[in-house]
Write a protein that holds these residues in place. Structure first.
Motif, mmCIF file in Angstrom:
data_model
loop_
_atom_site.group_PDB
_atom_site.id
_atom_site.type_symbol
_atom_site.label_atom_id
_atom_site.label_comp_id
_atom_site.label_asym_id
_atom_site.label_seq_id
_atom_site.Cartn_x
_atom_site.Cartn_y
_atom_site.Cartn_z
ATOM 1 N N ASP A 33 -2.286 8.626 14.139
ATOM 2 C CA ASP A 33 -1.644 7.542 15.274
ATOM 3 C C ASP A 33 -1.513 6.278 14.698
ATOM 4 O O ASP A 33 -2.378 5.588 14.179
ATOM 5 C CB ASP A 33 -2.775 7.692 16.330
ATOM 6 C CG ASP A 33 -2.112 6.767 17.523
ATOM 7 O OD1 ASP A 33 -1.167 5.937 17.457
ATOM 8 O OD2 ASP A 33 -2.948 6.984 18.539
ATOM 9 N N PRO A 34 -0.212 5.752 14.991
ATOM 10 C CA PRO A 34 -0.147 4.238 14.280
ATOM 11 C C PRO A 34 -0.659 3.167 15.187
ATOM 12 O O PRO A 34 -0.381 2.011 14.690
ATOM 13 C CB PRO A 34 1.352 4.055 14.249
ATOM 14 C CG PRO A 34 1.956 5.088 15.203
ATOM 15 C CD PRO A 34 0.918 6.387 15.641
ATOM 16 N N ALA A 35 -1.342 3.464 16.299
ATOM 17 C CA ALA A 35 -1.698 2.211 17.088
ATOM 18 C C ALA A 35 -2.803 1.684 16.514
ATOM 19 O O ALA A 35 -3.156 0.439 16.782
ATOM 20 C CB ALA A 35 -2.379 3.164 18.661
ATOM 21 N N ILE A 36 -3.706 2.354 15.656
ATOM 22 C CA ILE A 36 -4.728 1.955 14.987
ATOM 23 C C ILE A 36 -4.707 1.951 13.538
ATOM 24 O O ILE A 36 -4.578 3.263 13.102
ATOM 25 C CB ILE A 36 -6.258 2.073 15.374
ATOM 26 C CG1 ILE A 36 -6.296 1.826 16.918
ATOM 27 C CG2 ILE A 36 -7.210 1.332 14.634
ATOM 28 C CD1 ILE A 36 -7.621 1.920 17.414
ATOM 29 N N GLY A 37 -4.776 1.182 12.691
ATOM 30 C CA GLY A 37 -4.625 1.189 11.138
ATOM 31 C C GLY A 37 -5.895 0.595 10.587
ATOM 32 O O GLY A 37 -6.293 -0.605 11.203
ATOM 33 N N ALA A 83 -15.818 8.225 13.473
ATOM 34 C CA ALA A 83 -15.823 7.302 14.886
ATOM 35 C C ALA A 83 -14.267 7.076 15.212
ATOM 36 O O ALA A 83 -14.248 7.121 16.540
ATOM 37 C CB ALA A 83 -16.321 5.830 14.427
ATOM 38 N N LEU A 84 -13.263 6.877 14.429
ATOM 39 C CA LEU A 84 -11.807 6.994 15.021
ATOM 40 C C LEU A 84 -11.039 8.138 14.570
ATOM 41 O O LEU A 84 -10.344 7.615 13.540
ATOM 42 C CB LEU A 84 -11.620 5.417 14.502
ATOM 43 C CG LEU A 84 -12.289 4.380 14.810
ATOM 44 C CD1 LEU A 84 -11.726 3.015 13.899
ATOM 45 C CD2 LEU A 84 -12.500 3.873 16.226
ATOM 46 N N PRO A 85 -11.339 9.168 14.924
ATOM 47 C CA PRO A 85 -10.628 10.333 14.220
ATOM 48 C C PRO A 85 -9.062 10.292 14.015
ATOM 49 O O PRO A 85 -8.545 10.975 13.324
ATOM 50 C CB PRO A 85 -11.081 11.613 14.860
ATOM 51 C CG PRO A 85 -11.836 11.167 15.873
ATOM 52 C CD PRO A 85 -11.996 9.863 15.887
ATOM 53 N N GLU A 86 -8.539 9.759 14.981
ATOM 54 C CA GLU A 86 -7.255 9.473 15.303
ATOM 55 C C GLU A 86 -6.373 8.436 14.549
ATOM 56 O O GLU A 86 -5.264 8.309 14.493
ATOM 57 C CB GLU A 86 -6.774 9.647 16.858
ATOM 58 C CG GLU A 86 -6.797 7.976 17.577
ATOM 59 C CD GLU A 86 -8.132 7.481 17.518
ATOM 60 O OE1 GLU A 86 -8.974 8.074 17.388
ATOM 61 O OE2 GLU A 86 -8.398 6.034 17.917
ATOM 62 N N GLN A 132 0.375 -0.727 14.527
ATOM 63 C CA GLN A 132 0.501 -1.605 15.774
ATOM 64 C C GLN A 132 -0.582 -2.615 15.484
ATOM 65 O O GLN A 132 -0.495 -3.939 15.741
ATOM 66 C CB GLN A 132 0.411 -1.047 16.886
ATOM 67 C CG GLN A 132 1.828 -0.247 17.144
ATOM 68 C CD GLN A 132 1.659 0.810 18.276
ATOM 69 O OE1 GLN A 132 0.819 1.213 18.863
ATOM 70 N NE2 GLN A 132 2.375 1.913 17.995
ATOM 71 N N ALA A 133 -1.876 -2.288 15.167
ATOM 72 C CA ALA A 133 -2.921 -3.122 15.099
ATOM 73 C C ALA A 133 -3.899 -2.702 13.901
ATOM 74 O O ALA A 133 -4.283 -1.568 13.545
ATOM 75 C CB ALA A 133 -3.930 -3.158 16.184
ATOM 76 N N LEU A 134 -4.071 -3.752 12.855
ATOM 77 C CA LEU A 134 -4.398 -3.490 11.670
ATOM 78 C C LEU A 134 -6.163 -3.982 11.571
ATOM 79 O O LEU A 134 -6.162 -5.163 12.153
ATOM 80 C CB LEU A 134 -3.781 -4.293 10.388
ATOM 81 C CG LEU A 134 -4.221 -3.878 8.828
ATOM 82 C CD1 LEU A 134 -4.149 -2.622 8.738
ATOM 83 C CD2 LEU A 134 -3.597 -4.895 8.004
#
Lengths: 574, 197
Positions: free
Chosen positions: A222-226, A240-243, A268-270
Motif C-alpha cells: 500500500d503506497p499510503a505509508i512508506g 506492526a505495519l504489514p500493509e 504518500q507519507a514517508l
C-alpha cells in the motif's frame, strides 16, 4: 542458527582464513564459532585494536580476514579503523561490530553507523540469521571489489536470535599475491594525502553501487505509508505495519540517494523507523526529503519492538494483563565467586574504588556497594591517578583501582606504566581469576590456554608489573581475607605505586575445589550476621539466624573466616 | 501450529535449553521459527527471559507484551514478572519453585506470598512442583524438560516428535534422564485436576 553463528558460517563459506577478536557481548559467539572450522585460524587477541591490526596484516598479506567486536570495542580499534580506510586491503577484510540497544550487557548505547560514515567505509546490516550469513559473504566480495574493509553491523536482537539458515559450501580462495607498495601501505603525510583522494573517489563509486545493489530492497505494498528501515527495525515494521511499503536498507552506509528519492515519490507519507540515533533521518532531511515522521515517533533510547512501532503509528495494541508488584532480580556474583573476598575487604575498609568492566562490576551493587566508578575497559587505573592528583595524598591512600586479569591485559598495563613513570603512588588490585568471565569464559593470555583449549604461554602478571617498574607487587589468595586486609593497608599506606594480585580461579570453572555445602548451626549462631557482609547468595537471613542454602553453596569456605563463633561447618571434598 | 512462547526463569535454570528444544521442534515440523536469547551479564543469577515464535513467515524474533500464547515460568516471582507478556486468554505454566532474590536473602524484603493465587485471579495457570518431579526423574536440573512435558500434553501433541527435538538439542549422555523428566511432566499434566478444571 544464532545470528552470530550465521555470521561465522557466512565468513567460512566466503573462504575467510583468519579471525582475530576480543570477546564482547553480543559479538563473542562469532569468533567462538569460527574456531570450530578447521580451515579458519581463529584467536582471541588482547584487545580490539590488536585484533584489527592482526586482521589488516592478514588482509594486506592476501588472505580474507575478519575481526569481531562489540560497539564499544570499535572505540578501542578506532585508530587502525580510520587509517585502514586509506590503505585499503588486498584480501577481503570484514569488521563486525555488534551494537547493544537497550544496553543488555553494555555501558552505553552508541550507534556504530557513525563510524562507517566518519571512516568512509561501507556498512551492511542484516535483519535475520540468513542475512547474517549472506551479508557476511557479500561483505568479503565488496571489500575486495572496492579495496576497502567492509563493516557488518549487528544488534543484540540479530546477534542473539535464532532463525533458519540455508548452508552453502566453502569457496576456498588462493592467497592473493603480495607486493610491497609504500604509497598505499605506509601512511605518512605525503602518501596519506594521495590516499585520501582515493578514499573520496571510492566513496563516490560505492554511492553509485548502492543505488542498484540487491542488498537494498523496495517492497511496494500500500503506497499510503512508506517506511525506510534496516536490520531488526525492518522486522518490527513488517510485524506492526504489514500493509506498509518498505525500503529495506541492507547497506546502511553509503545511502542510496536516488533509490530513496524514487521510493519517497511513490508513497504518500514517508517515515523512517530506526533504532538509536536518527542516522538515516538526518541524512534524508539534509537532502531535503520531507518526512512524515521519524525519531519524533519512535524515540531515541532503548530498543524498538513491534509494539513500540504500533504505538508510534497510533495502531491498536494487544490488551495487557496488569504488571504485578514483584521483586527485582539483578544479576549477582555467583556463590563461590573469588571476587567476593577482595570486595568484602574493600567494603570493610571503606575504600574508594575505581572499578572496571567485567563480572566484578557487580561489586558496585548493594549490599557490597564497593565501587565508586566504572567507565570503560582499563579506566580504573587511569582514573585512580586522576583522583590522587586532584584530591591529594590522603585520598589516594584510601583509593584502590580494581581491574580483572583480562581487562588489565586489554588496556590496563599502559595506565600502570603511566602511574610508575609519573610517580603517582596509586594502589592497583588485579582480580586474577584466570579467565574472561562475563562474556562466557573466553581464555586470555593469563589463562595458560588459547581459543582451542591448547596450552599457551601463561603471562606472569607479577613479573609483568615488576617489569613495568612497580617495586611493590604482592600476590594474595582471594579468599585470604586477613591477608588481603593486611596487603591493602600496607600498600595503600605506601607512597609508591603498588599492585596487589588477588588470585583464585573463577568458581564456575574451578570444579576441582568444589566441596559439599556448608551448614550453619542455629544453636551456635548468635545472629550477628557478620557472614552476610560478604554478600553470598547462598547465605540467607532466617529469623534470628543464618541458613546456608545447600542448592547454592559450593563449599568455598569464605564465610568460615567471617564467623567468630564457629557456627559454620562442613564442606568436605566433593 | 502457530505459537508465541515466553520462557522466563533465573540464570542457571535452563531456560535457554528449553527455548532451543522448542526451536528444534518447530524445525522438525517444517515450520518457521525464531528464538531470541539473552547472553552476558543477566545470566549471572539474574532474571532471564527468552522468546520463541513458531508459525509461518515470522518477522520479529521477540514476543511483545500481550503477545504470548504461553508463558513458561520456572519460578514464582518470575511468573509474576512475566504476566504482562501473556496474551488475553493465554496460559501460564509455572514451576512453583521459589528462588530468593538478593533482597530477600539479606532480609530487606519478603518473598511475595500467594504469588500463584494472584496470578490465578488474572489468568489460567498450570502450576506444578517441577523441581520435585525433576528430582524424582533423576536430575534436578531437568526442570526445563518437566515444564516442556506439561506444555506438550497441554497442547495435546504427540510426544514422539518432541522426543526427537530433545534428542537434537540435549547431549546424548543426558538424553535418557531428560526424556524421563519430559514424560514425567506430561504424565503430571494428564493426571492433574487442572486439565479437567
Amino acid at each position: 542458527m544464532l545470528g552470530n553463528e550465521a555470521v561465522a558460517r557466512g565468513a567460512y563459506e566466503a573462504g575467510v582464513r583468519l579471525v582475530s577478536s576480543y570477546p564482547g557481548t553480543p559479538s563473542t559467539e562469532i569468533t567462538e564459532n569460527c574456531a570450530k572450522y578447521p580451515e579458519i585460524y581463529a584467536e582471541w587477541a588482547v584487545n580490539e585494536k590488536v585484533a584489527m591490526e592482526v586482521c589488516v596484516g592478514a588482509a594486506d598479506g592476501g588472505a580474507r580476514a575478519m575481526c569481531c567486536m562489540k560497539h564499544v570495542g570499535v572505540n578501542v580499534a578506532a585508530d587502525p579503523l580510520f587509517t585502514v580506510s586509506y590503505t585499503g586491503v588486498n584480501g577481503g577484510m570484514v569488521i563486525v561490530c555488534a551494537d547493544d540497544p537497550a544496553m543488555h550487557s553494555s555501558q552505553n548505547e552508541q550507534d556504530s553507523r557513525f563510524y562507517a560514515r566518519s571512516a568512509h567505509l561501507m556498512m551492511l546490516e542484516p535483519a535475520d540469521s540468513q542475512e547474517c550469513s549472506d551479508f557476511a559473504r557479500a561483505a568479503f566480495d565488496l571489500s575486495e571489489r572496492f579495496d576497502a574493509p567492509v563493516m557488518l553491523r549487528l544488534t543484540t536482537r540479530i546477534a542473539h536470535a535464532r532463525s533458519m539458515v540455508t548452508l552453502g559450501e566453502r569457496r576456498e580462495r588462493e592467497i592473493k599475491p603480495y607486493q610491497k607498495d609504500i604509497r598505499k601501505n605506509v601512511m605518512m603525510p605525503g602518501m596519506a594525502r594521495g590516499r585520501h583522494v582515493v578514499v573520496e573517489e571510492r566513496e563516490k563509486e560505492q554511492a553509485a553501487f548502492v543505488e542498484t545493489s540487491e542488498l537494498n530492497r523496495v517492497e511496494m505494498r500500500d503506497p499510503a505509508i512508506g517506511v525506510i528501515c534496516s536490520g531488526i527495525a525492518y522486522q518490527y515494521v513488517r510485524e506492526a505495519l504489514p500493509e506498509a511499503s518498505v525500503l529495506k536498507l541492507g547497506i546502511v552506509y553509503p545511502l542510496p540517494e536516488k533509490l530513496i528519492r524514487e521510493f519517497a515519490s511513490k508513497v504518500q507519507a514517508l517515515y523512517v523507523v530506526e533504532e538509536l540515533e536518527p542516522f538515516f533521518e538526518t541524512r534524508l532531511r539534509a537532502w531535503g526529503i520531507s518526512l512524515a515522521g521519524g525519531k519524533n515517533l519512535t524515540g531515541l533510547q532503548g530498543e524498538l519492538s513491534a509494539r513500540r512501532v504500533e504505538e508510534a503509528f497510533g495502531r491498536e495494541t494487544a490488551p495487557l494483563y496488569p504488571a504485578q508488584e514483584t521483586l527485582n532480580r539483578p544479576p549477582l556474583m555467583c556463590a563461590g565467586c573469588p571476587h567476593r573476598g577482595p570486595y568484602s575487604v574493600l567494603a570493610k575498609l571503606k575504600m574508594h574504588v575505581t572499578g572496571d568492566i567485567g563480572c566484578y562490576t557487580l561489586g558496585a551493587l548493594p549490599p557490597l556497594s564497593a565501587v565508586d566508578t566504572v567507565l570503560c575497559m582499563g579506566a580504573s587505573i587511569g582514573m585512580s591517578q586522576g583522583f590522587a592528583r586532584a584530591r591529594g595524598r590522603e585520598f589516594a591512600q584510601h583509593t584502590v583501582a580494581v581491574i580483572g586479569d583480562s581487562t588489565f591485559l586489554h588496556s590496563g598495563v599502559t595506565s600502570l606504566i603511566n602511574a610508575v613513570y609519573n610517580r603517582t603512588g596509586i594502589t592497583v588490585m588485579i582480580l586474577d581469576n584466570r579467565i574472561t568471565g562475563m562474556t562466557g569464559h573466553q581464555p586470555n593470555p593469563a589463562s595458560g590456554r588459547n581459543i582451542y583449549g591448547e596450552p599457551a604461554p601463561e603471562i606472569d602478571l607479577a613479573a609483568l608489573c615488576r617489569a613495568c617498574g612497580v617495586n611493590r607487587v604482592v600476590t594474595v589468595d582471594s579468599f585470604d581475607l586477613a591477608g588481603l586486609e593486611k596487603a591493602l593497608k600496607e600498600e595503600t599506606a605506601s607512597d609508591e605505586v603498588s599492585v596487589i594480585i588477588a588470585r583464585r580461579p573463577c568458581a564456575l570453572l574451578d570444579r576441582k575445589s568444589r566441596k559439599t555445602p556448608l551448614k550453619a548451626d542455629p544453636a551456635v549462631c548468635r545472629g550477628c550476621f557478620s557472614c552476610m557482609k560478604i554478600s553470598c547468595p547462598a547465605i540467607e537471613k532466617r529469623d534470628k539466624h543464618v541458613w546456608i542454602n545447600p542448592d547454592q553453596c559450593v563449599g568455598c569456605g569464605l564465610c568460615l573466616e567471617t564467623c567468630r563463633f564457629g557456627a559454620i561447618g562442613g564442606g568436605e571434598k566433593a | 501450529m502457530k505459537m508465541d512462547v515466553v520462557i522466563i526463569g533465573v540464570g542457571g535454570q535452563g531456560t535457554l535449553l528449553a527455548s532451543r528444544i522448542l526451536g528444534a521442534l518447530a524445525d522438525l515440523k517444517g515450520l518457521d521459527v525464531k528464538v531470541s536469547e539473552v547472553h552476558g551479564m543477566s545470566q549471572r543469577g539474574g532474571s532471564v527471559i527468552t522468546y520463541v515464535r513458531v508459525g509461518s513467515d515470522i518477522h520479529s524474533p521477540m514476543v511483545d507484551l500481550g503477545g504470548a500464547d504461553v508463558v513458561l515460568a520456572f519460578e514464582q516471582v518470575e511468573a509474576l514478572r512475566a504476566l504482562p507478556y501473556l496474551k488475553r486468554g493465554g496460559v501460564m505454566i509455572v514451576g512453583d519453585q521459589k528462588i530468593n532474590p538478593l533482597s530477600v536473602i539479606t532480609g530487606q524484603a519478603a518473598y511475595p506470598k500467594g504469588a500463584l493465587d494472584a496470578l490465578r485471579q488474572q489468568c489460567r495457570v498450570l502450576s506444578l512442583d517441577a523441581l520435585s518431579i525433576a528430582r524424582e526423574a533423576g536430575e534436578v536440573r531437568s526442570v526445563n524438560l518437566v515444564l516442556l512435558g506439561v506444555l506438550c500434553a497441554y497442547l495435546g501433541e504427540d510426544p514422539e516428535l518432541w522426543h526427537e527435538a530433545v534428542a537434537r538439542v540435549v547431549k546424548s549422555a543426558f538424553l535418557e534422564v531428560n526424556l524421563k523428566a519430559f514424560d514425567a511432566g506430561r504424565r503430571h499434566y494428564e493426571e492433574s485436576e487442572e486439565r479437567n478444571g
